[in-house]
Motif scaffolding. Sequence first.
Motif, mmCIF file in Angstrom:
data_model
loop_
_atom_site.group_PDB
_atom_site.id
_atom_site.type_symbol
_atom_site.label_atom_id
_atom_site.label_comp_id
_atom_site.label_asym_id
_atom_site.label_seq_id
_atom_site.Cartn_x
_atom_site.Cartn_y
_atom_site.Cartn_z
ATOM 1 N N ALA A 237 0.809 -1.220 0.000
ATOM 2 C CA ALA A 237 0.000 0.000 0.000
ATOM 3 C C ALA A 237 0.842 1.270 0.000
ATOM 4 C CB ALA A 237 -0.939 0.009 1.212
ATOM 5 N N ILE A 238 1.944 1.265 0.752
ATOM 6 C CA ILE A 238 2.725 2.491 0.949
ATOM 7 C C ILE A 238 4.184 2.336 0.537
ATOM 8 C CG2 ILE A 238 3.494 4.221 2.609
ATOM 9 C CD1 ILE A 238 0.479 4.236 2.241
ATOM 10 N N MET A 239 4.887 1.377 1.109
ATOM 11 C CA MET A 239 6.343 1.333 1.014
ATOM 12 C C MET A 239 6.857 1.229 -0.419
ATOM 13 S SD MET A 239 6.945 1.704 4.166
ATOM 14 C CE MET A 239 8.706 1.435 4.341
ATOM 15 N N GLU A 240 6.176 0.465 -1.254
ATOM 16 C CA GLU A 240 6.656 0.272 -2.614
ATOM 17 C C GLU A 240 6.253 1.419 -3.543
ATOM 18 O OE1 GLU A 240 5.654 -3.586 -4.100
ATOM 19 O OE2 GLU A 240 6.665 -4.647 -2.476
ATOM 20 N N LYS A 241 5.475 2.370 -3.028
ATOM 21 C CA LYS A 241 5.014 3.486 -3.867
ATOM 22 C C LYS A 241 5.620 4.825 -3.456
ATOM 23 C CE LYS A 241 0.452 1.306 -4.463
ATOM 24 N NZ LYS A 241 -1.001 1.457 -4.158
ATOM 25 N N ALA A 242 5.846 5.009 -2.154
ATOM 26 C CA ALA A 242 6.296 6.310 -1.650
ATOM 27 C C ALA A 242 7.708 6.637 -2.132
ATOM 28 C CB ALA A 242 6.228 6.328 -0.126
ATOM 29 N N GLU A 243 8.008 7.922 -2.203
ATOM 30 C CA GLU A 243 9.298 8.370 -2.723
ATOM 31 C C GLU A 243 10.336 8.579 -1.625
ATOM 32 O OE1 GLU A 243 8.632 11.801 -5.094
ATOM 33 O OE2 GLU A 243 7.391 10.758 -6.573
ATOM 34 N N GLU A 244 9.951 9.146 -0.506
ATOM 35 C CA GLU A 244 10.908 9.436 0.560
ATOM 36 C C GLU A 244 11.047 8.231 1.488
ATOM 37 O OE1 GLU A 244 12.862 12.323 1.214
ATOM 38 O OE2 GLU A 244 12.369 12.570 -0.894
ATOM 39 N N ILE A 245 11.604 7.142 0.915
ATOM 40 C CA ILE A 245 11.763 5.905 1.669
ATOM 41 C C ILE A 245 13.248 5.654 1.900
ATOM 42 C CG2 ILE A 245 11.372 3.418 1.735
ATOM 43 C CD1 ILE A 245 8.822 4.846 1.895
ATOM 44 N N TYR A 246 13.594 5.416 3.153
ATOM 45 C CA TYR A 246 14.985 5.172 3.524
ATOM 46 C C TYR A 246 15.089 3.853 4.282
ATOM 47 C CZ TYR A 246 15.990 10.065 2.381
ATOM 48 O OH TYR A 246 16.144 11.269 1.731
ATOM 49 N N VAL A 247 16.296 3.289 4.261
ATOM 50 C CA VAL A 247 16.564 2.082 5.029
ATOM 51 C C VAL A 247 17.767 2.331 5.924
ATOM 52 C CG1 VAL A 247 18.004 1.077 3.188
ATOM 53 C CG2 VAL A 247 17.005 -0.412 4.940
ATOM 54 N N CYS A 248 17.667 1.828 7.147
ATOM 55 C CA CYS A 248 18.787 1.875 8.076
ATOM 56 C C CYS A 248 19.290 0.443 8.262
ATOM 57 C CB CYS A 248 18.363 2.471 9.419
ATOM 58 S SG CYS A 248 19.716 2.552 10.617
ATOM 59 N N PRO A 249 20.444 0.108 7.669
ATOM 60 C CA PRO A 249 21.000 -1.235 7.873
ATOM 61 C C PRO A 249 21.317 -1.465 9.348
ATOM 62 C CG PRO A 249 22.048 -0.150 6.007
ATOM 63 C CD PRO A 249 21.255 0.900 6.731
ATOM 64 N N ALA A 250 20.996 -2.658 9.833
ATOM 65 C CA ALA A 250 21.168 -2.935 11.261
ATOM 66 C C ALA A 250 21.558 -4.387 11.461
ATOM 67 C CB ALA A 250 19.883 -2.616 12.021
ATOM 68 N N ASP A 251 22.187 -4.643 12.594
ATOM 69 C CA ASP A 251 22.588 -6.007 12.944
ATOM 70 C C ASP A 251 22.495 -6.143 14.461
ATOM 71 O OD1 ASP A 251 23.588 -8.542 13.048
ATOM 72 O OD2 ASP A 251 25.637 -8.024 12.448
ATOM 73 N N PHE A 252 21.313 -6.548 14.943
ATOM 74 C CA PHE A 252 21.133 -6.681 16.387
ATOM 75 C C PHE A 252 20.512 -8.024 16.767
ATOM 76 C CE2 PHE A 252 17.972 -3.425 14.831
ATOM 77 C CZ PHE A 252 16.890 -4.264 14.682
ATOM 78 N N GLY A 253 20.846 -9.052 15.982
ATOM 79 C CA GLY A 253 20.375 -10.393 16.335
ATOM 80 C C GLY A 253 18.884 -10.547 16.180
ATOM 81 N N TRP A 254 18.371 -10.199 14.992
ATOM 82 C CA TRP A 254 16.930 -10.239 14.740
ATOM 83 C C TRP A 254 16.516 -11.553 14.089
ATOM 84 C CZ3 TRP A 254 14.682 -10.968 9.956
ATOM 85 C CH2 TRP A 254 13.293 -10.807 9.883
ATOM 86 N N SER A 255 15.329 -12.034 14.443
ATOM 87 C CA SER A 255 14.720 -13.169 13.758
ATOM 88 C C SER A 255 13.214 -13.093 13.934
ATOM 89 C CB SER A 255 15.228 -14.496 14.321
ATOM 90 O OG SER A 255 14.524 -15.588 13.730
ATOM 91 N N ASP A 256 12.482 -13.508 12.898
ATOM 92 C CA ASP A 256 11.022 -13.562 13.036
ATOM 93 C C ASP A 256 10.562 -14.905 13.598
ATOM 94 O OD1 ASP A 256 11.228 -15.370 10.942
ATOM 95 O OD2 ASP A 256 9.698 -14.421 9.703
#
Length: 332
Positions: A237-256
Motif C-alpha cells: 500500500a505504501i512502502m513500494e510506492k512512496a518516494e521518501e523511503i529510507y533504510v537503516c541497515p542494522a545487525d542486532f540479532g533479529w529473527s522472526d
Amino acid sequence: MSTAECPKQFIDVLGTGKTLLQLTVERFGNLIAPENIWVVTNQKYADIVAQQLPSMPRTNILCEPCRRNTAPCIAYISWRIKSTDPKANIVVTPSDHIVTNVQEFQRVVGECMKFTSDTDAIVTLGMKPTRPETGYGYIQANLSANSLRNKGIFRVDTFREKPDHATALKYIQQNNFFWNAGIFIWGASTIINAFRIYAPSIAKIFDGMREILGTPEEQALIDERYPECENISVDYAIMEKAEEIYVCPADFGWSDLGTWGSLLVQSQRDLYGNAAIGENIALYDTKNCIIHTTEEKKVVVQGLDGYIVAEKNNTLLICKLTEEQRIKQFSE
C-alpha cells in the motif's frame, strides 16, 4: 507451538519466563514512555494482551474486528495517535520477533527516531543477511545515496519479494541487500499523508472517523467501518510506492522465529551446536539439535544430529531440521 487460539507472540518461546510480546515491549523501555506504547490486535486476543501487559492502560489496546493485513492496522493506530499528539513519532514493530542485542536495537531505533522527527521521511530497518534466506523479503539499498542528516541511513532502491534460493544467494553476495524486518519509523503526519496519497480508500475511512477516535463510540464505529478497508499489507500500500523511503541497515540479532531452525540459530548453543530450552534436558552423543521441552518432564536425547525435539500441549515433535517445512505441511 503457535495456534490460532494462542499465536507465538503469547508464548514463552525462548524459555526465559517472558513471552515474545512481553520481550517486545520490554526492549522499548529506554526509548518510549510506557503510556505511549500501543498494541493493535484482534478482539479475541485483547484479554490475553491485557493479562500479559498488566501495566499497559487498557485503552492502549486497540481491537480489530477482523483481519485486514498490516496497512489498515497501521492506519488505525496512526490516526488514533495523531488525534492526541499531532507531532508524534511512531515506531511500528511486530510483536512476535526476537532481538538478541537489545542495546544495539535501542541505539539504531533511537537514531532513526531522531531522523524522522526532523524530516518527512519513512524509514525501515534492514537486517544484515547471514544466509540465503528464502522466507524473507529483501530491501535493496542505494549505498551511494546516504542521508546528509544521518550517514548510516540510505535511500531504498527497491523492495524485493521472497526469492528462490538461487536469487537469495545472489542477494547476499552483494552488500546492498537487507532482510525486511517489518519495523518502520515515521512521523504520524508523514504516514497519514502517505495513506492519503497512496491508499486513499483506507485514508477516507479513517478520516471519516477522526471525530470519534478516543471517545466511547470509537469501538462501535471501528467494528462497522474497519471491514470496509482493503485487505493489503503496508509494503504494497505504501512502502513500494512512496518516494521518501529510507533504510537503516542494522545487525542486532533479529529473527522472526518462523521456523525451529531460526530459533536454533538465535539460541545459545553448547560445544556440539545444541540448543536446549527447558529445565530437565540431558543430551548424549547429540549435536546440531534444538530441544524445546519446558513442561517439566525429564527429557533424554541420545545419538541425534540435526533434529528438532519439541513438546507442547501433549504433542511431541521429533523431526530432522531439514524436513521441518515438509512436516509442517503434513501436520496442517
